[in-house]
Write an enzyme that holds these catalytic residues in place. Sequence first.
Site: not given
Ligand code: NAD
Ligand code: UFG
Length: 337
Positions: A31, A35, A58, A84, A124, A149, A153, A177
């Site tokens: 990592d 972030n 990186d 993300k 995602s 974004y 994906k 996810y």
């Molecule tokens: P996060 O930001 O907490 O974790 C991502 C990690 O990757 C961080 O620790 C960041 O420092 C590291 N990183 C980013 N770019 C890098 C690089 N070039 N080299 C080395 N490290 C790097 O995010 P998360 O919520 O744990 O998500 C993990 C993955 O799952 C992401 O790819 C995200 O897009 C995907 N995802 C997340 C969600 C969600 O809602 N959290 C939903 C669908 C998909």
């Molecule tokens: N919402 C609110 N108030 C807020 C935040 C969110 O009302 O302050 C609502 C949104 O409008 C939505 C729901 O809560 O209806 C969920 O919103 P999130 O932002 O928590 O989640 P999303 O479904 O928009 O998106 C998430 C991740 C994306 C991912 C997607 C599907 O942020 O990265 O799920 O995996 F792509």
Amino acid sequence: MKILLTGGTGYIGSHTYAELCAAGHDAVIVDNFCNSSPVVLERLEKITGKPVAFHEADVCDEKAMDAIFAQHGFDAIIHFAGYKAVGESVEKPLAYYRNNLDSALTLCETMKKHGVKRIVFSSSATVYSPECVPPLAEGMARGGCVNPYAWTKFMIEQILTDTAAANPGWSVALLRYFNPIGAHKSGTIGEDPVGIPNNLMPFITQVASGVRDKLNVFGDDYPTPDGTCIRDYIHVVDLAKGHVAACDYLMAHRGVEAINLGTGTGYSVFDVIRAFESATGIQIPYEVVGRRAGDLPVSYSDPSKAKKLLGWTAGKTLDDMCRDSWRWQSQNPKGYR
Ligand code: NAD
Ligand code: UFG
């Protein structure tokens, strides 16, 4: 199995690290902390009772990745690393395409060079076309993405699919996810957004802890039973266990599989507020405001393929998700800072 977790100090990666160790696997993290925080490493050492094999680098850095692969003989990779934040991707598309695509390409090239053929990718639900009618199943249409974004994906799914087609020994799991929330039961690792949270649960926990006054509910005029959007919230520990199951699956199978990781149940924003209040006893003041651009009214998974292929189903309830999110927030009001 020896498994490399790119982005392993992030929210989902750190929980997956803990579950891989609990299942007896040997996990290594790379990592660059763009972030996440080094404090995660200390927390993971406490949870697992052993030092973390960690490389600060990186994933886009070809030389660094080459050296990491030369040092370890990996059986599989889980690729979490990437940017993300949906809104930020609209403002800074080039940064998103550069980091997300470059890291995936560099990783694939390094895997090829070192003969590593198994990869689990963090995809995602956002890759599904907005035209699809839930429950969303893996065979449904993808594309028509509404932000950069989501396109990253979509594109990385294609890069991995084409790479596996050209290299028949490869095994690829594209894990789609749904909405991960919750935290480890210890309350020592969890989601730590920088600045104002974009996502629902971290915003709710910050309101609960008094960091923010009230929650803005983005629209109550959607065509849903209570007018607010419906999502498939999944406990991050269930999600992490899905990765352990996917790694086991890849040991025995070749080719590419897209697999949803969700519960199959949708909850509205008001459902989540009520569940949080009843799990914690804390009232969440809220105000209904206008819709947020790009939000779909309803999104939830058909999780049957994960059950069939991986033998995995999500076991935790919305109540568990709310309680565990709150434990993390209340024990760490400033996150890892
Ligand atoms: P996060 O930001 O907490 O974790 C991502 C990690 O990757 C961080 O620790 C960041 O420092 C590291 N990183 C980013 N770019 C890098 C690089 N070039 N080299 C080395 N490290 C790097 O995010 P998360 O919520 O744990 O998500 C993990 C993955 O799952 C992401 O790819 C995200 O897009 C995907 N995802 C997340 C969600 C969600 O809602 N959290 C939903 C669908 C998909
Ligand atoms: N919402 C609110 N108030 C807020 C935040 C969110 O009302 O302050 C609502 C949104 O409008 C939505 C729901 O809560 O209806 C969920 O919103 P999130 O932002 O928590 O989640 P999303 O479904 O928009 O998106 C998430 C991740 C994306 C991912 C997607 C599907 O942020 O990265 O799920 O995996 F792509």
